[in-house]
Design an enzyme around this catalytic site. Structure first.
Site, PDB file in Angstrom:
ATOM      1  N   CYS A  73       0.846  -1.181   0.000  1.00 35.43           N
ATOM      2  CA  CYS A  73       0.000   0.000   0.000  1.00 35.43           C
ATOM      3  C   CYS A  73       0.891   1.243   0.000  1.00 35.43           C
ATOM      4  O   CYS A  73       1.634   1.463   0.962  1.00 35.43           O
ATOM      5  CB  CYS A  73      -0.882  -0.022   1.252  1.00 35.43           C
ATOM      6  SG  CYS A  73      -1.945   1.415   1.390  1.00 35.43           S
ATOM      7  N   CYS A 182       0.394   3.634  -6.274  1.00 33.61           N
ATOM      8  CA  CYS A 182      -0.699   2.997  -5.528  1.00 33.61           C
ATOM      9  C   CYS A 182      -0.848   1.593  -6.102  1.00 33.61           C
ATOM     10  O   CYS A 182      -0.897   1.428  -7.334  1.00 33.61           O
ATOM     11  CB  CYS A 182      -1.988   3.791  -5.710  1.00 33.61           C
ATOM     12  SG  CYS A 182      -3.462   2.938  -5.083  1.00 33.61           S
TER      13      CYS A 182
HETATM   14  N1  DGL Z   1      -3.685   0.441  -2.629  1.00 31.09           N
HETATM   15  C1  DGL Z   1      -3.432   1.469  -1.680  1.00 31.09           C
HETATM   16  C2  DGL Z   1      -2.239   2.296  -2.033  1.00 31.09           C
HETATM   17  O1  DGL Z   1      -1.323   1.746  -2.606  1.00 31.09           O
HETATM   18  C3  DGL Z   1      -4.639   2.225  -1.160  1.00 31.09           C
HETATM   19  C4  DGL Z   1      -5.588   2.785  -2.162  1.00 31.09           C
HETATM   20  C5  DGL Z   1      -6.827   3.348  -1.453  1.00 31.09           C
HETATM   21  O2  DGL Z   1      -7.456   2.598  -0.725  1.00 31.09           O
HETATM   22  O3  DGL Z   1      -7.108   4.550  -1.637  1.00 31.09           O
HETATM   23  O4  DGL Z   1      -2.126   3.452  -1.740  1.00 31.09           O
END
Ligand code: DGL
Length: 266
Positions: A73, A182
């Site tokens: 994340c 992301c």
């Molecule tokens: N997949 C996550 C990231 O890499 C979070 C995305 C989200 O929930 O806004 O930031």
């Protein structure tokens, strides 16, 4: 040699891009994946809340006996690097791995960084990438919700409209490399590639982090057996079970275990 599973967490489907990479790199390793989808999307939430979720996610995986944790994340990696560093079980995020992969490219040219609002606001990801070329950060708040709702096809009209509004400035600036900061964005990479053209290199944070973890890991003894994958979610387990195989490229061999939000918020 350590037979314990690897733990991976994210706010939702994005973390599956890291799981998929890990399953290709380390087919014999068991993996516990925790999707905090009941709190998704993370990207627009206040930092203190995100840090609380990060602590919960780390303790959930620690309690499941993992040997290493991948915070798949970009948002958590950006707002809680100190919490990852202080984790009882060794935990890595996606920032350093992505920066190292970027620096290995022969010529990055101008770099676009797309990520959630919280990631871009923190400034940490762009700072970690610091390279000889300009890094242009763009927050893309609609992408993660679109992925969570299944809008991932390269011809999806809502997705294409969002891509045009976020990436047009990057295309106009002539970026040569796009960093997917992301992990959800790895699930829309076909549409991103179509938009930018084949000449722009795409670097996926989740893949970079999976590769780094693979290098650092004390692996289990080779057995020739495919590792297991156990999935937990604070979201709708039926929705997770429906989309996960598409994003993983393989069927789930075990039912998805729902985790009540209330239990996790205690
Ligand atoms: N997949 C996550 C990231 O890499 C979070 C995305 C989200 O929930 O806004 O930031």
């Amino acid at each position: 040699m350590d037979a314990r599973p690897i733990g991976v967490f994210d706010s939702g489907f994005g973390g599956l891009t890291a799981v998929r990479a890990l399953r290709a790199l380390l087919p014999e390793e068991d993996i516990v994946f925790f999707a905090d989808a009941g709190h998704a999307p993370y990207g627009g939430r206040p930092i203190e809340e995100l840090r609380r979720f990060s602590v919960n996610n780390l303790s959930f995986l620690t309690a499941h006996g993992v040997k290493a944790i991948l915070a798949a994340c970009g948002t958590v990696s950006s707002v809680a690097p100190d919490l990852l560093a202080a984790s009882e079980i060794p935990a890595i995020g996606v920032l350093n791995a992505t920066a190292e992969a970027l620096h290995r490219l022969p010529d990055t040219g101008p770099v676009g960084l797309i990520a959630t609002e919280a990631t871009i606001r923190s400034g940490r990801f762009a700072a970690a990438l610091a390279c000889e070329h300009e890094v242009i950060p763009v927050a893309c708040p609609l992408f993660a919700p679109l992925v969570e709702q299944g809008h991932t096809r390269r011809d999806d009209p809502q997705l294409l409209a969002a891509i045009d509004s976020y990436l047009r400035p990057l295309r106009d600036a002539g970026i040569r490399t796009l960093v997917l900061g992301c992990t959800h964005y790895g699930l829309i990479d076909d549409a991103l590639r179509d938009y930018l053209g084949a000449d722009v290199a795409i670097l996926e944070a989740s893949r970079c982090a999976a590769e780094q973890l693979c290098e650092q890991l004390d692996r289990k003894a080779p057995s020739g057996k495919r590792g297991t994958l156990r999935c937990y979610t604070t979201g709708e387990s039926a929705v997770f079970a429906h989309y996960a195989p598409l994003f993983l490229g393989e069927d789930l061999q075990q039912p998805v275990t729902p985790v009540p939000l209330t239990e996790r918020e205690n």
